[in-house]
Design an enzyme around this catalytic site. Structure first.
Site, PDB file in Angstrom:
ATOM      1  N   LYS A 132      49.293  63.835  78.456  1.00 15.72           N
ATOM      2  CA  LYS A 132      50.718  64.148  78.464  1.00 15.72           C
ATOM      3  C   LYS A 132      51.545  62.941  78.948  1.00 15.72           C
ATOM      4  O   LYS A 132      50.988  61.980  79.491  1.00 15.72           O
ATOM      5  CB  LYS A 132      50.940  65.372  79.363  1.00 15.72           C
ATOM      6  CG  LYS A 132      50.195  66.638  78.883  1.00 15.72           C
ATOM      7  CD  LYS A 132      50.507  67.813  79.801  1.00 15.72           C
ATOM      8  CE  LYS A 132      49.690  69.038  79.443  1.00 15.72           C
ATOM      9  NZ  LYS A 132      49.992  70.182  80.345  1.00 15.72           N
ATOM     10  N   ARG A 189      43.002  66.857  86.685  1.00 21.26           N
ATOM     11  CA  ARG A 189      44.225  67.473  87.209  1.00 21.26           C
ATOM     12  C   ARG A 189      44.247  67.469  88.738  1.00 21.26           C
ATOM     13  O   ARG A 189      45.301  67.320  89.350  1.00 21.26           O
ATOM     14  CB  ARG A 189      44.335  68.899  86.675  1.00 21.26           C
ATOM     15  CG  ARG A 189      44.701  68.932  85.187  1.00 21.26           C
ATOM     16  CD  ARG A 189      44.435  70.288  84.584  1.00 21.26           C
ATOM     17  NE  ARG A 189      45.082  70.483  83.301  1.00 21.26           N
ATOM     18  CZ  ARG A 189      44.984  71.611  82.592  1.00 21.26           C
ATOM     19  NH1 ARG A 189      44.289  72.634  83.057  1.00 21.26           N
ATOM     20  NH2 ARG A 189      45.590  71.715  81.427  1.00 21.26           N
ATOM     21  N   PHE A 234      59.473  79.123  82.852  1.00 19.84           N
ATOM     22  CA  PHE A 234      59.358  77.656  82.869  1.00 19.84           C
ATOM     23  C   PHE A 234      59.244  77.057  81.468  1.00 19.84           C
ATOM     24  O   PHE A 234      59.056  75.849  81.312  1.00 19.84           O
ATOM     25  CB  PHE A 234      58.145  77.228  83.723  1.00 19.84           C
ATOM     26  CG  PHE A 234      56.836  77.864  83.318  1.00 19.84           C
ATOM     27  CD1 PHE A 234      56.073  77.354  82.268  1.00 19.84           C
ATOM     28  CD2 PHE A 234      56.350  78.974  84.001  1.00 19.84           C
ATOM     29  CE1 PHE A 234      54.877  77.930  81.893  1.00 19.84           C
ATOM     30  CE2 PHE A 234      55.145  79.571  83.642  1.00 19.84           C
ATOM     31  CZ  PHE A 234      54.407  79.035  82.577  1.00 19.84           C
ATOM     32  N   THR A 272      44.454  74.818  85.672  1.00 19.79           N
ATOM     33  CA  THR A 272      45.829  74.608  85.195  1.00 19.79           C
ATOM     34  C   THR A 272      46.754  74.160  86.336  1.00 19.79           C
ATOM     35  O   THR A 272      47.533  73.224  86.184  1.00 19.79           O
ATOM     36  CB  THR A 272      46.372  75.932  84.597  1.00 19.79           C
ATOM     37  OG1 THR A 272      45.462  76.359  83.583  1.00 19.79           O
ATOM     38  CG2 THR A 272      47.747  75.751  84.000  1.00 19.79           C
ATOM     39  N   HIS A 281      46.108  68.197  78.562  1.00 19.52           N
ATOM     40  CA  HIS A 281      45.905  69.532  77.991  1.00 19.52           C
ATOM     41  C   HIS A 281      44.522  69.561  77.356  1.00 19.52           C
ATOM     42  O   HIS A 281      44.095  68.573  76.768  1.00 19.52           O
ATOM     43  CB  HIS A 281      46.953  69.846  76.918  1.00 19.52           C
ATOM     44  CG  HIS A 281      46.587  71.037  76.079  1.00 19.52           C
ATOM     45  ND1 HIS A 281      46.853  72.323  76.491  1.00 19.52           N
ATOM     46  CD2 HIS A 281      45.925  71.140  74.899  1.00 19.52           C
ATOM     47  CE1 HIS A 281      46.372  73.169  75.582  1.00 19.52           C
ATOM     48  NE2 HIS A 281      45.814  72.471  74.605  1.00 19.52           N
ATOM     49  N   ARG A 287      37.228  71.292  79.583  1.00 22.17           N
ATOM     50  CA  ARG A 287      38.025  72.111  80.519  1.00 22.17           C
ATOM     51  C   ARG A 287      37.554  71.872  81.955  1.00 22.17           C
ATOM     52  O   ARG A 287      38.352  71.840  82.880  1.00 22.17           O
ATOM     53  CB  ARG A 287      37.887  73.610  80.206  1.00 22.17           C
ATOM     54  CG  ARG A 287      38.643  74.098  78.992  1.00 22.17           C
ATOM     55  CD  ARG A 287      40.143  74.192  79.146  1.00 22.17           C
ATOM     56  NE  ARG A 287      40.620  75.283  79.947  1.00 22.17           N
ATOM     57  CZ  ARG A 287      41.889  75.663  79.992  1.00 22.17           C
ATOM     58  NH1 ARG A 287      42.808  75.035  79.247  1.00 22.17           N
ATOM     59  NH2 ARG A 287      42.278  76.634  80.765  1.00 22.17           N
TER      60      ARG A 287
HETATM   61  P1  TYD Z   1      48.488  77.405  79.963  1.00 27.64           P
HETATM   62  O1  TYD Z   1      48.348  77.367  78.464  1.00 27.64           O
HETATM   63  O2  TYD Z   1      48.543  78.736  80.631  1.00 27.64           O
HETATM   64  O3  TYD Z   1      47.342  76.577  80.702  1.00 27.64           O
HETATM   65  P2  TYD Z   1      46.397  75.353  80.233  1.00 27.64           P
HETATM   66  O4  TYD Z   1      47.291  74.150  79.998  1.00 27.64           O
HETATM   67  O5  TYD Z   1      45.446  75.127  81.378  1.00 27.64           O
HETATM   68  O6  TYD Z   1      45.686  75.794  78.998  1.00 27.64           O
HETATM   69  O7  TYD Z   1      49.829  76.639  80.358  1.00 27.64           O
HETATM   70  C1  TYD Z   1      50.294  75.545  79.640  1.00 27.64           C
HETATM   71  C2  TYD Z   1      51.013  74.599  80.557  1.00 27.64           C
HETATM   72  O8  TYD Z   1      52.133  75.244  81.151  1.00 27.64           O
HETATM   73  C3  TYD Z   1      50.185  74.133  81.734  1.00 27.64           C
HETATM   74  O9  TYD Z   1      49.345  73.064  81.397  1.00 27.64           O
HETATM   75  C4  TYD Z   1      51.219  73.763  82.734  1.00 27.64           C
HETATM   76  C5  TYD Z   1      52.348  74.731  82.463  1.00 27.64           C
HETATM   77  N1  TYD Z   1      52.389  75.863  83.409  1.00 27.64           N
HETATM   78  C6  TYD Z   1      53.270  75.808  84.465  1.00 27.64           C
HETATM   79  O10 TYD Z   1      53.997  74.809  84.642  1.00 27.64           O
HETATM   80  N2  TYD Z   1      53.324  76.844  85.335  1.00 27.64           N
HETATM   81  C7  TYD Z   1      52.529  77.948  85.191  1.00 27.64           C
HETATM   82  O11 TYD Z   1      52.621  78.889  86.029  1.00 27.64           O
HETATM   83  C8  TYD Z   1      51.609  77.992  84.092  1.00 27.64           C
HETATM   84  C9  TYD Z   1      50.710  79.187  83.900  1.00 27.64           C
HETATM   85  C10 TYD Z   1      51.585  76.925  83.216  1.00 27.64           C
END
Ligand code: TYD
Length: 168
Positions: free
Chosen positions: A10, A108, A58, A97, A125, A91
């Site tokens: 990112k 992370r 968000f 996350t 991601h 992962r």
């Molecule tokens: P998500 O798809 O739930 O997780 P991942 O990236 O681990 O697959 O969320 C996407 C992105 O959204 C995550 O990388 C960061 C952001 N995010 C927040 O900022 N706050 C949150 O509470 C969540 C769940 C995600």
């Protein structure tokens, strides 16, 4: 079983010059890179990628984040990794996350942070499961940009579509 997964480095990862470190850490997985490119993320692409989070408070900030509007770096590095258990392996290396909950040695955990607005700036991601990986790889890449035949393809004629070409 062999499978593929999508990784995005990112804008915060690029801004903080973490690309080399992240790729080195990912190489510990012994997976193969099957595709890679730098992308300037359009609003449409960002919205499709984060479709599942559309209702979250968000969401708008997340779209701004992935488009590089929080870091003044309007690009992401997109990769497809291929190999045995690729999804879980990546992962695990990526970490949870929420960077505060992520293993301290994960990407992370090492490089992520939570902004004052509450966004998880988690640097990378990685697809969650096979269904998500397929959707994401097809969203970010065209078939010819990946060196393996990961999903079935077909030849289509798009005669009236305008494309940008190199000037002769
Ligand atoms: P998500 O798809 O739930 O997780 P991942 O990236 O681990 O697959 O969320 C996407 C992105 O959204 C995550 O990388 C960061 C952001 N995010 C927040 O900022 N706050 C949150 O509470 C969540 C769940 C995600």
């Amino acid at each position: 079983m062999k499978e593929q997964t999508l990784v995005l480095i990112k804008p915060d990862g690029l801004k903080k010059s973490l690309t080399g470190n992240i790729l080195t850490t990912l190489s510990e997985s012994r997976l193969e890179i099957a595709g890679a490119k730098v992308v300037k993320v359009s609003r449409r692409l960002a919205e499709k990628h984060y479709q599942h989070l559309k209702k979250k408070p968000f969401y708008e900030e997340l779209i701004r984040y992935i488009r590089g509007e929080l870091h003044g770096k309007k690009k992401v590095l997109v990769l497809v990794y291929y190999g045995e258990d690729a999804i879980d392996k990546v992962r695990e290396i990526a970490g949870a996350t929420n960077p505060e909950e992520a293993d301290a040695e994960s990407i992370r955990g090492k490089y992520g942070r939570i902004t004052t607005k509450g966004i998880f700036e988690n640097v990378i991601h990685a697809s969650k499961n096979r269904e998500e990986a397929e959707k994401e790889i097809k969203l970010w890449f065209k078939p010819d940009e990946i060196i393996f035949k990961l999903y079935p393809t077909e030849m289509v004629t798009r005669s009236k579509v305008k494309v940008k070409a190199w000037k002769r």
